[in-house]
Design a protein around this motif. Structure first.
Motif, PDB file in Angstrom:
ATOM      1  N   GLU A  88      -0.613   4.758  -3.034  1.00  0.00           N
ATOM      2  CA  GLU A  88      -1.245   4.932  -1.730  1.00  0.00           C
ATOM      3  C   GLU A  88      -2.712   5.285  -1.909  1.00  0.00           C
ATOM      4  OE1 GLU A  88      -0.020   9.626  -1.122  1.00  0.00           O
ATOM      5  OE2 GLU A  88       1.065   8.063  -0.028  1.00  0.00           O
ATOM      6  N   THR A 113     -10.950  -0.907   3.191  1.00  0.00           N
ATOM      7  CA  THR A 113     -10.302  -1.940   3.988  1.00  0.00           C
ATOM      8  C   THR A 113      -9.719  -2.991   3.057  1.00  0.00           C
ATOM      9  OG1 THR A 113     -11.949  -1.606   5.744  1.00  0.00           O
ATOM     10  CG2 THR A 113     -10.581  -3.588   5.877  1.00  0.00           C
ATOM     11  N   ASP A 114      -8.405  -3.235   3.154  1.00  0.00           N
ATOM     12  CA  ASP A 114      -7.800  -4.221   2.267  1.00  0.00           C
ATOM     13  C   ASP A 114      -7.983  -5.625   2.823  1.00  0.00           C
ATOM     14  OD1 ASP A 114      -5.875  -4.649   4.255  1.00  0.00           O
ATOM     15  OD2 ASP A 114      -4.351  -3.444   3.272  1.00  0.00           O
ATOM     16  N   SER A 148      -9.663  -3.573  -2.327  1.00  0.00           N
ATOM     17  CA  SER A 148     -10.199  -3.149  -1.034  1.00  0.00           C
ATOM     18  C   SER A 148     -11.719  -3.156  -1.045  1.00  0.00           C
ATOM     19  CB  SER A 148      -9.714  -1.732  -0.677  1.00  0.00           C
ATOM     20  OG  SER A 148      -8.311  -1.647  -0.686  1.00  0.00           O
ATOM     21  N   MET A 177      -6.008  -7.590   4.249  1.00  0.00           N
ATOM     22  CA  MET A 177      -5.326  -7.830   5.519  1.00  0.00           C
ATOM     23  C   MET A 177      -6.018  -7.137   6.680  1.00  0.00           C
ATOM     24  SD  MET A 177      -2.992  -9.809   4.477  1.00  0.00           S
ATOM     25  CE  MET A 177      -2.008  -9.938   5.966  1.00  0.00           C
ATOM     26  N   GLY A 178      -7.099  -6.432   6.398  1.00  0.00           N
ATOM     27  CA  GLY A 178      -7.845  -5.751   7.442  1.00  0.00           C
ATOM     28  C   GLY A 178      -7.361  -4.346   7.744  1.00  0.00           C
ATOM     29  N   LYS A 179      -6.348  -3.878   7.012  1.00  0.00           N
ATOM     30  CA  LYS A 179      -5.858  -2.517   7.220  1.00  0.00           C
ATOM     31  C   LYS A 179      -6.846  -1.520   6.632  1.00  0.00           C
ATOM     32  CE  LYS A 179      -1.849   0.465   6.412  1.00  0.00           C
ATOM     33  NZ  LYS A 179      -0.509   0.570   5.787  1.00  0.00           N
ATOM     34  N   GLU A 180      -7.197  -0.487   7.415  1.00  0.00           N
ATOM     35  CA  GLU A 180      -8.246   0.449   7.012  1.00  0.00           C
ATOM     36  C   GLU A 180      -7.672   1.831   6.743  1.00  0.00           C
ATOM     37  OE1 GLU A 180     -12.834   1.125   8.251  1.00  0.00           O
ATOM     38  OE2 GLU A 180     -11.387   1.524   9.851  1.00  0.00           O
ATOM     39  N   PHE A 181      -8.216   2.463   5.715  1.00  0.00           N
ATOM     40  CA  PHE A 181      -7.898   3.850   5.377  1.00  0.00           C
ATOM     41  C   PHE A 181      -9.210   4.612   5.301  1.00  0.00           C
ATOM     42  CE2 PHE A 181      -8.284   6.875   1.904  1.00  0.00           C
ATOM     43  CZ  PHE A 181      -7.304   7.800   2.211  1.00  0.00           C
TER      44      PHE A 181
END
Length: 283
Positions: free
Chosen positions: A193, A266-267, A218, A269-273
């Motif tokens: 993670e 941001t990976d 990312s 797929m566009g998922k952001e942490f």
């Protein structure tokens, strides 16, 4: 000895000419400031001249923003076409291109690069170790971001800066090793993670380091805010592979106090942490 705020005014220009923006190039006692290009600013705004610095301001008389020239064409150094990489000899090496701030490396099973196996952006060095990408895939077509063992691949490099990109290098090809040792365990030990560690040392003077983990490739950026919530530093770390990374911050130009750092990833797929933590700078 301290930052100075200045207002600029111009006279003597031909009536057909107008300078609306200045681009600063700064040489100072801060790390990395050696004719370093900073963001352009409007002529009618206040400019902060850094302490202990020499600043060159460049303005365009057509009213546009000055940009440095795009980089030239990269040249591939190693491997040569036809080389078979070894288990412990898996480096791609190219030349340093004048005016380049980063490089993109593309690797593909076909010479048209219509479906790149690897497309790494934002590389600031002139070498890329592909060992951790080489595996023994169990399916075909191969998953993205891996290179199969004992397989022929084409590669090319392009240099970029804030003004744009140069031309692609020539295309070469290589063969991956027939086996790779230790990679499976290393890939199994990749972070599960996203996480960001507390900076160290803390308090610090004048620099500190931040470790962070990426479970996926990312795009990463780091922002520093003062106690008023104003962003004072932003670093775009470009695209990084999955794994443990670190970034250093030099705060020598700033006053002692409490600051906050925010790391965002941001990976594909566009998922952001993102996470924000506090740190203390003490001169």
């Amino acid at each position: 000895t301290t930052d100075q705020k200045i207002n600029l005014s111009l006279s003597g220009l031909d009536s057909t000419k107008s300078i609306k923006y200045f681009t600063p190039f700064v040489t100072s006692n801060s790390k990395g400031d050696d004719l370093r290009k900073y963001p352009s600013f409007p002529l009618d705004s206040v400019y902060d001249v850094p302490a202990y610095s020499v600043v060159t301001l460049i303005g365009m008389t057509d009213g546009s923003v000055y940009t440095a020239g795009t980089p030239g064409r990269a040249r591939l150094d190693y491997p040569s076409s036809g080389d078979t990489l070894g288990v412990n000899d898996s480096l791609l090496v190219w030349n340093s291109v004048e005016n380049a701030s980063n490089y993109e490396v593309m690797i593909s099973m076909d010479s048209t690069f219509s479906n790149a196996a690897i497309d790494r952006l934002g590389i600031t060095d002139t070498v890329m170790d592909i060992k951790n990408y080489i595996v023994e895939p169990k399916t075909y077509p191969f998953p993205p971001n891996i290179l199969a063992t004992n397989t022929k691949y084409y590669w090319r490099v392009i240099a970029s800066n804030d003004s744009g990109s140069g031309a692609y290098s020539e295309i070469r090809w290589f063969v991956t090793p027939s086996q790779i040792t230790g990679v499976t365990a290393e890939r199994n030990n990749l972070p599960k993670e996203y996480s960001v560690s507390q900076n160290y040392p803390n308090p610090f003077n004048p620099s500190t380091t931040i470790d962070f983990n990426l479970p996926h490739e990312s795009s990463v950026r780091l922002q520093i805010f003062n106690s008023l919530g104003q962003m004072i530093i932003e670093k775009h770390l470009q695209t990084l592979v999955a794994g443990t990374h670190q970034v250093s911050i030099d705060m020598d130009r700033f006053a002692s106090g409490i600051y906050f750092y925010r790391l965002a990833a941001t990976d594909r797929m566009g998922k952001e942490f993102f996470v924000t933590k506090k740190m203390e700078f003490m001169k």
